[in-house]
Write a protein that holds these residues in place. Structure first.
Motif, PDB file in Angstrom:
ATOM      1  N   ASP A   8     -18.464 -38.250  24.546  1.00 11.10           N
ATOM      2  CA  ASP A   8     -17.425 -37.908  23.800  1.00 11.10           C
ATOM      3  C   ASP A   8     -17.329 -36.468  23.441  1.00 11.10           C
ATOM      4  O   ASP A   8     -18.314 -35.593  22.836  1.00 11.10           O
ATOM      5  CB  ASP A   8     -17.357 -38.357  22.124  1.00 11.10           C
ATOM      6  N   ASP A   9     -16.265 -35.624  24.063  1.00  8.74           N
ATOM      7  CA  ASP A   9     -16.578 -34.313  23.957  1.00  8.74           C
ATOM      8  C   ASP A   9     -15.939 -33.559  22.678  1.00  8.74           C
ATOM      9  O   ASP A   9     -15.648 -32.181  22.754  1.00  8.74           O
ATOM     10  CB  ASP A   9     -16.000 -33.687  25.188  1.00  8.74           C
ATOM     11  N   LYS A  10     -15.934 -34.336  21.699  1.00  9.74           N
ATOM     12  CA  LYS A  10     -15.417 -33.593  20.436  1.00  9.74           C
ATOM     13  C   LYS A  10     -16.325 -32.949  19.942  1.00  9.74           C
ATOM     14  O   LYS A  10     -16.402 -32.339  18.688  1.00  9.74           O
ATOM     15  CB  LYS A  10     -14.680 -34.589  19.613  1.00  9.74           C
ATOM     16  N   LYS A  15     -20.162 -30.845  24.725  1.00  9.21           N
ATOM     17  CA  LYS A  15     -19.481 -29.961  25.293  1.00  9.21           C
ATOM     18  C   LYS A  15     -20.288 -29.185  26.149  1.00  9.21           C
ATOM     19  O   LYS A  15     -19.947 -28.744  27.407  1.00  9.21           O
ATOM     20  CB  LYS A  15     -18.442 -29.020  24.515  1.00  9.21           C
ATOM     21  N   TYR A  16     -21.294 -28.546  25.600  1.00  9.31           N
ATOM     22  CA  TYR A  16     -22.413 -27.803  26.034  1.00  9.31           C
ATOM     23  C   TYR A  16     -23.041 -28.506  27.348  1.00  9.31           C
ATOM     24  O   TYR A  16     -23.290 -27.953  28.185  1.00  9.31           O
ATOM     25  CB  TYR A  16     -23.370 -27.360  25.252  1.00  9.31           C
ATOM     26  N   LEU A  17     -23.711 -29.890  27.041  1.00  9.51           N
ATOM     27  CA  LEU A  17     -23.966 -30.689  28.024  1.00  9.51           C
ATOM     28  C   LEU A  17     -23.062 -30.843  29.229  1.00  9.51           C
ATOM     29  O   LEU A  17     -23.417 -30.770  30.245  1.00  9.51           O
ATOM     30  CB  LEU A  17     -24.478 -31.882  27.398  1.00  9.51           C
ATOM     31  N   LEU A  18     -21.902 -31.211  28.934  1.00  8.17           N
ATOM     32  CA  LEU A  18     -20.838 -31.318  29.894  1.00  8.17           C
ATOM     33  C   LEU A  18     -20.678 -30.034  31.015  1.00  8.17           C
ATOM     34  O   LEU A  18     -20.745 -30.154  32.241  1.00  8.17           O
ATOM     35  CB  LEU A  18     -19.530 -31.712  29.583  1.00  8.17           C
ATOM     36  N   ARG A  22     -21.505 -29.735  35.135  1.00  7.68           N
ATOM     37  CA  ARG A  22     -20.394 -29.450  35.782  1.00  7.68           C
ATOM     38  C   ARG A  22     -21.116 -28.306  36.816  1.00  7.68           C
ATOM     39  O   ARG A  22     -20.269 -27.995  37.953  1.00  7.68           O
ATOM     40  CB  ARG A  22     -19.236 -28.921  35.140  1.00  7.68           C
ATOM     41  N   ARG A  23     -22.029 -27.654  36.422  1.00 11.35           N
ATOM     42  CA  ARG A  23     -22.491 -26.524  37.347  1.00 11.35           C
ATOM     43  C   ARG A  23     -23.134 -26.873  38.603  1.00 11.35           C
ATOM     44  O   ARG A  23     -23.454 -26.314  39.494  1.00 11.35           O
ATOM     45  CB  ARG A  23     -23.554 -25.537  36.329  1.00 11.35           C
ATOM     46  N   GLN A  24     -23.645 -28.306  38.509  1.00 14.87           N
ATOM     47  CA  GLN A  24     -24.359 -28.991  39.339  1.00 14.87           C
ATOM     48  C   GLN A  24     -23.426 -29.303  40.562  1.00 14.87           C
ATOM     49  O   GLN A  24     -22.338 -29.772  40.407  1.00 14.87           O
ATOM     50  CB  GLN A  24     -24.959 -30.198  38.931  1.00 14.87           C
ATOM     51  N   GLU A  25     -23.965 -28.936  41.833  1.00 16.83           N
ATOM     52  CA  GLU A  25     -23.088 -28.843  43.201  1.00 16.83           C
ATOM     53  C   GLU A  25     -23.270 -30.472  43.662  1.00 16.83           C
ATOM     54  O   GLU A  25     -22.623 -30.861  44.584  1.00 16.83           O
ATOM     55  CB  GLU A  25     -23.271 -27.728  44.077  1.00 16.83           C
ATOM     56  N   GLN A  26     -24.500 -30.816  43.553  1.00 18.21           N
ATOM     57  CA  GLN A  26     -24.912 -32.312  44.285  1.00 18.21           C
ATOM     58  C   GLN A  26     -25.236 -33.250  43.032  1.00 18.21           C
ATOM     59  O   GLN A  26     -25.694 -32.907  41.856  1.00 18.21           O
ATOM     60  CB  GLN A  26     -26.034 -32.018  45.170  1.00 18.21           C
ATOM     61  N   GLY A  27     -25.063 -34.557  43.252  1.00 16.24           N
ATOM     62  CA  GLY A  27     -25.431 -35.751  42.483  1.00 16.24           C
ATOM     63  C   GLY A  27     -24.750 -35.946  41.369  1.00 16.24           C
ATOM     64  O   GLY A  27     -25.137 -36.756  40.451  1.00 16.24           O
ATOM     65  N   VAL A  28     -23.538 -35.202  41.046  1.00  9.45           N
ATOM     66  CA  VAL A  28     -22.579 -35.532  39.921  1.00  9.45           C
ATOM     67  C   VAL A  28     -21.409 -35.912  40.490  1.00  9.45           C
ATOM     68  O   VAL A  28     -20.682 -34.885  41.200  1.00  9.45           O
ATOM     69  CB  VAL A  28     -22.595 -34.120  38.996  1.00  9.45           C
ATOM     70  N   LEU A  29     -20.710 -36.948  39.808  1.00  9.29           N
ATOM     71  CA  LEU A  29     -19.479 -37.321  40.154  1.00  9.29           C
ATOM     72  C   LEU A  29     -18.871 -37.472  38.741  1.00  9.29           C
ATOM     73  O   LEU A  29     -19.237 -38.326  37.993  1.00  9.29           O
ATOM     74  CB  LEU A  29     -19.309 -38.295  40.884  1.00  9.29           C
ATOM     75  N   PHE A  30     -17.769 -36.867  38.492  1.00 12.57           N
ATOM     76  CA  PHE A  30     -16.936 -37.194  37.437  1.00 12.57           C
ATOM     77  C   PHE A  30     -15.737 -38.096  37.606  1.00 12.57           C
ATOM     78  O   PHE A  30     -14.969 -37.878  38.475  1.00 12.57           O
ATOM     79  CB  PHE A  30     -16.494 -35.715  36.579  1.00 12.57           C
ATOM     80  N   GLU A  31     -15.637 -39.237  36.870  1.00 18.13           N
ATOM     81  CA  GLU A  31     -14.515 -40.040  37.218  1.00 18.13           C
ATOM     82  C   GLU A  31     -13.375 -39.495  36.412  1.00 18.13           C
ATOM     83  O   GLU A  31     -13.473 -38.861  35.522  1.00 18.13           O
ATOM     84  CB  GLU A  31     -15.099 -41.581  36.586  1.00 18.13           C
ATOM     85  N   GLN A  32     -12.228 -39.896  36.758  1.00 19.58           N
ATOM     86  CA  GLN A  32     -11.148 -39.577  36.106  1.00 19.58           C
ATOM     87  C   GLN A  32     -11.102 -39.829  34.457  1.00 19.58           C
ATOM     88  O   GLN A  32     -11.380 -40.975  34.226  1.00 19.58           O
ATOM     89  CB  GLN A  32     -10.055 -39.932  36.822  1.00 19.58           C
ATOM     90  N   PRO A  33     -10.933 -38.771  33.723  1.00 19.35           N
ATOM     91  CA  PRO A  33     -10.864 -39.287  32.140  1.00 19.35           C
ATOM     92  C   PRO A  33      -9.536 -39.847  31.787  1.00 19.35           C
ATOM     93  O   PRO A  33      -8.661 -39.616  32.518  1.00 19.35           O
ATOM     94  CB  PRO A  33     -10.842 -37.738  31.739  1.00 19.35           C
ATOM     95  N   MET A  34      -9.759 -40.254  30.531  1.00 18.64           N
ATOM     96  CA  MET A  34      -8.462 -40.737  30.039  1.00 18.64           C
ATOM     97  C   MET A  34      -7.864 -39.497  29.130  1.00 18.64           C
ATOM     98  O   MET A  34      -8.480 -39.079  28.369  1.00 18.64           O
ATOM     99  CB  MET A  34      -8.773 -41.747  28.928  1.00 18.64           C
ATOM    100  N   VAL A  35      -6.444 -39.522  29.240  1.00 24.05           N
ATOM    101  CA  VAL A  35      -5.845 -38.524  28.525  1.00 24.05           C
ATOM    102  C   VAL A  35      -4.926 -39.101  27.544  1.00 24.05           C
ATOM    103  O   VAL A  35      -3.867 -39.784  28.329  1.00 24.05           O
ATOM    104  CB  VAL A  35      -5.275 -37.279  29.613  1.00 24.05           C
ATOM    105  N   ALA A  36      -4.993 -38.928  26.541  1.00 24.80           N
ATOM    106  CA  ALA A  36      -3.866 -39.408  25.776  1.00 24.80           C
ATOM    107  C   ALA A  36      -3.575 -41.037  25.717  1.00 24.80           C
ATOM    108  O   ALA A  36      -2.573 -41.276  25.801  1.00 24.80           O
ATOM    109  CB  ALA A  36      -2.539 -38.709  25.567  1.00 24.80           C
ATOM    110  N   ASN A  37      -4.679 -41.485  25.885  1.00 30.05           N
ATOM    111  CA  ASN A  37      -4.662 -43.394  26.214  1.00 30.05           C
ATOM    112  C   ASN A  37      -4.044 -43.415  27.667  1.00 30.05           C
ATOM    113  O   ASN A  37      -3.436 -44.553  27.855  1.00 30.05           O
ATOM    114  CB  ASN A  37      -4.063 -43.822  25.194  1.00 30.05           C
ATOM    115  N   LYS A  38      -3.660 -42.451  28.331  1.00 30.57           N
ATOM    116  CA  LYS A  38      -3.034 -42.858  29.797  1.00 30.57           C
ATOM    117  C   LYS A  38      -4.109 -42.339  30.618  1.00 30.57           C
ATOM    118  O   LYS A  38      -4.658 -41.280  30.836  1.00 30.57           O
ATOM    119  CB  LYS A  38      -1.837 -42.170  29.977  1.00 30.57           C
ATOM    120  N   ALA A  39      -4.225 -43.143  31.856  1.00 31.81           N
ATOM    121  CA  ALA A  39      -5.010 -42.742  33.092  1.00 31.81           C
ATOM    122  C   ALA A  39      -4.460 -41.454  33.475  1.00 31.81           C
ATOM    123  O   ALA A  39      -3.349 -41.751  33.897  1.00 31.81           O
ATOM    124  CB  ALA A  39      -5.508 -43.856  33.826  1.00 31.81           C
TER     125      ALA A  39
END
Length: 69
Positions: A8-10, A15-18, A22-39
């Protein structure tokens, strides 16, 4: 091994952890987030993919107009 987590990025520390992840170039994949309860649409690209595509298009235009050879 792949780990699935939900953050939860609130919270400031999350936020710092995220930002660090995000600075990692390998081994990290962010799935699409939910925005305003809509994919978010499934057609998306990472920032790295965006800049690679932008570089290709800029190079193409520059070559077309003789700025690059």
């Amino acid at each position: 091994m792949i780990h699935t987590i939900h953050l939860d990025d609130k919270y400031v520390n999350i936020k710092y952890l995220l930002e660090e992840i995000r600075r990692q170039e390998q081994g990290v994949l962010f799935e699409q987030p939910m925005v305003a309860n809509k994919a978010v649409q499934e057609e998306y690209m990472t920032s790295k993919e965006f800049w690679e595509e932008a570089d290709k298009r800029i190079t193409k235009v520059c070559k077309q107009y003789g700025v690059l050879q």
